[in-house]
Design an enzyme around this catalytic site. Structure first.
Site, short mmCIF file in Angstrom:
data_model
loop_
_atom_site.label_atom_id
_atom_site.label_comp_id
_atom_site.label_asym_id
_atom_site.label_seq_id
_atom_site.Cartn_x
_atom_site.Cartn_y
_atom_site.Cartn_z
CE1 TYR A 110 -8.34 -5.40 -14.83
CE2 TYR A 110 -8.38 -3.65 -13.19
CZ TYR A 110 -8.96 -4.29 -14.27
OH TYR A 110 -10.15 -3.85 -14.77
NE ARG A 117 -5.72 2.38 -2.61
CZ ARG A 117 -5.02 3.33 -2.02
NH1 ARG A 117 -5.57 4.03 -1.06
NH2 ARG A 117 -3.78 3.58 -2.39
N GLY A 118 -5.36 -0.81 -5.52
CA GLY A 118 -4.67 -0.21 -6.66
C GLY A 118 -4.38 1.26 -6.43
CG ASP A 119 -1.35 2.98 -5.61
OD1 ASP A 119 -1.99 3.41 -4.64
OD2 ASP A 119 -0.41 2.17 -5.51
CE1 TYR A 140 1.53 -2.57 0.20
CE2 TYR A 140 -0.51 -3.21 1.32
CZ TYR A 140 0.16 -2.85 0.17
OH TYR A 140 -0.51 -2.81 -1.02
CG HIS A 188 -0.29 1.25 1.81
ND1 HIS A 188 -0.80 2.52 1.62
CD2 HIS A 188 -0.29 0.66 0.60
CE1 HIS A 188 -1.09 2.67 0.33
NE2 HIS A 188 -0.80 1.56 -0.30
CE LYS A 240 -5.61 -5.50 2.82
NZ LYS A 240 -4.66 -5.00 1.81
CD GLN A 283 5.30 -3.66 -2.21
OE1 GLN A 283 5.82 -4.47 -2.97
NE2 GLN A 283 4.40 -2.76 -2.61
CG HIS A 312 3.83 -13.77 -5.11
ND1 HIS A 312 2.93 -14.42 -5.92
CD2 HIS A 312 3.89 -12.49 -5.60
CE1 HIS A 312 2.46 -13.60 -6.85
NE2 HIS A 312 3.04 -12.41 -6.67
#
Ligand code: FAD
Length: 289
Positions: A46, A103-105, A143, A147, A163, A174, A264
């Protein structure tokens, strides 16, 4: 790794939502090849700030209807609670049961998107639980090599813990190429009493310059011996692919042998690289070492 061994292994493939019909047709062919291996689920990324909202929805619902459970990624940066709630309702109505909550960037130049209602992924997880209770399995990001914006290693672990405490069901990491980074991260999670499956994210190696660019952005380390070898191959793509397949297969072997609860694959909408690793590992029936 003891806590991780208790979890049932699961295998999944990640896609991004195509921009064109041609891309969608190509993804359909990729999906068919990967579906043949009967993975536990697919996931679809997304664009932070909602830049792929409609395309992500379309891709998720199309793939999900074809029989393999499909999980939308959902990022909260720049989103309002109202818009997130709409998406959650839509996915729930369409039988989606798993969400990858991030969260996204925001892409540079997009500002903050106007809203600071959900600032971090732990707040998004909390909101999903508040709005939809136990309906969704919630995956979050982890991570092993930290991160890139984390203040320090301890803070990053505490933020991951937030979380989990907010209601995450499991995590996907990641990508990384040093299994020790993952093992050490799991040890630290065990010491902190975090008891959820943490599934390694696997990035096949097919193109050195693209990988180097990605890795710089997301803080994933390409070990020197891998970098040097890839650089030495120059434009010899066949050698890069052969070497990449070997390195990634060995990495996955080591992770699974040690008790990682599945894999994954970041497919980048290509079937070949993930499938070669999958087949090298003898994951045909998902029962291996
Ligand atoms: P968070 O967990 O919120 O962490 C972000 C940073 O803030 C970290 O440095 C953390 O230490 C710190 N932090 C966290 N909580 C707090 C707090 N409460 N207070 C202070 N500091 C805090 N990006 C996309 O845009 N779309 C995708 O579809 C997508 N899919 C991904 C899938 C996976 C499996 C992974 C690993 C990453 C994915 N990303 C995606 C990238 C991700 O959005 C970025 O790495 C982003 O920078 C962080 O997202 P997060 O959910 O880990 O954030």
């Amino acid at each position: 790794m003891e806590t991780q061994k208790q979890f049932k292994r699961r295998f999944s493939f990640e896609f991004f939502p195509p921009k064109t019909q041609e891309g969608m047709d190509k993804l359909q062919a990729v999906r068919d090849q990967l579906a043949d291996r009967n993975p536990d689920f697919f996931s679809v990324t997304y664009g932070a700030g909602g830049s792929t909202r409609e395309r992500t929805i379309d891709t998720v619902l199309t793939l999900h209807k074809q029989g393999i459970s499909t999980a939308p990624h959902l990022s909260c940066v720049g989103a309002t609670k109202e818009s997130v709630a709409e998406l959650l309702d839509l996915y729930k109505e369409n039988g989606i049961q798993r969400i990858v909550a991030l969260r996204g960037d925001l892409p540079s130049g997009m500002g903050t998107g106007g809203s600071v209602e959900l600032r971090y992924a732990n707040e998004l997880v909390e909101f999903i639980r508040e709005h939809t209770g136990d309906h969704f399995s919630i995956e979050v990001a982890a991570y092993p090599e930290f991160h890139p914006q984390a203040k320090n290693a301890e803070d990053d672990l505490r933020n991951f813990q937030r979380k989990v405490e907010a209601g995450a069901t499991s995590a996907i990491t990641q990508y990384f190429y040093s299994p020790e980074a993952y093992f050490y991260f799991i040890e630290r999670c065990e010491k902190a009493g975090l008891n959820i499956p943490i599934v390694p994210g696997i990035m096949p190696i097919t193109n050195y310059s693209r990988l180097a660019r990605f890795s710089d952005m997301c803080g994933a380390e390409i070990p020197r011996w891998i970098r040097k070898q890839l650089e030495a191959y120059g434009d010899d793509m066949a050698s890069i692919v052969k070497f990449g397949d070997e390195v990634v297969t060995r990495l996955c072997e080591e992770l699974l042998k040690a008790g990682a609860p599945g894999l994954h694959f970041y497919t980048l909408n290509q079937a070949g690289p993930s499938l070669r690793v999958w087949d090298n590992l003898g994951l045909g029936d998902k029962i291996s070492f």
